[in-house]
Design a protein around this motif. Structure first.
Motif, short mmCIF file in Angstrom:
data_model
loop_
_atom_site.label_atom_id
_atom_site.label_comp_id
_atom_site.label_asym_id
_atom_site.label_seq_id
_atom_site.Cartn_x
_atom_site.Cartn_y
_atom_site.Cartn_z
N GLY A 33 0.80 -1.22 0.00
CA GLY A 33 0.00 0.00 0.00
C GLY A 33 0.83 1.25 0.00
O GLY A 33 0.60 2.17 -0.80
N SER A 34 1.80 1.34 0.87
CA SER A 34 2.60 2.55 0.94
C SER A 34 3.51 2.69 -0.27
O SER A 34 3.72 3.80 -0.78
CB SER A 34 3.44 2.56 2.22
N SER A 35 4.05 1.58 -0.78
CA SER A 35 4.92 1.70 -1.94
C SER A 35 4.12 2.07 -3.18
O SER A 35 4.63 2.78 -4.05
CB SER A 35 5.69 0.40 -2.17
N LEU A 36 2.88 1.62 -3.29
CA LEU A 36 2.05 2.01 -4.43
C LEU A 36 1.69 3.49 -4.35
O LEU A 36 1.66 4.18 -5.37
CB LEU A 36 0.78 1.16 -4.49
N ALA A 37 1.44 3.97 -3.14
CA ALA A 37 1.15 5.40 -2.98
C ALA A 37 2.38 6.22 -3.34
O ALA A 37 2.25 7.27 -3.99
CB ALA A 37 0.72 5.68 -1.54
N ASP A 38 3.55 5.77 -2.95
CA ASP A 38 4.79 6.47 -3.31
C ASP A 38 4.97 6.49 -4.83
O ASP A 38 5.38 7.50 -5.40
CB ASP A 38 6.00 5.80 -2.66
#
Length: 54
Positions: A33-38
């Protein structure tokens, strides 16, 4: 007593296989989730800088 020792070997192997199978089939969280947002922020920033340079 030797017969019990021979019987114990497959029982221990079956228990070890059951433990390994339950461990291998566990539900894993990837934390994407966080890497996709980044990545989406990166794409947005790159598209802004590309549009501004033309």
């Amino acid at each position: 007593m030797a017969a019990l020792a021979w019987l114990l070997i497959p029982v221990v192997a079956a228990v070890a296989a059951a433990v390994w199978g339950s461990w291998a089939a566990r539900t894993r969280t990837t934390g994407d989730g966080s890497s996709l947002a980044d990545y989406e922020r990166f794409r947005a920033a790159m598209s802004k800088s590309e549009a501004g340079s033309r």
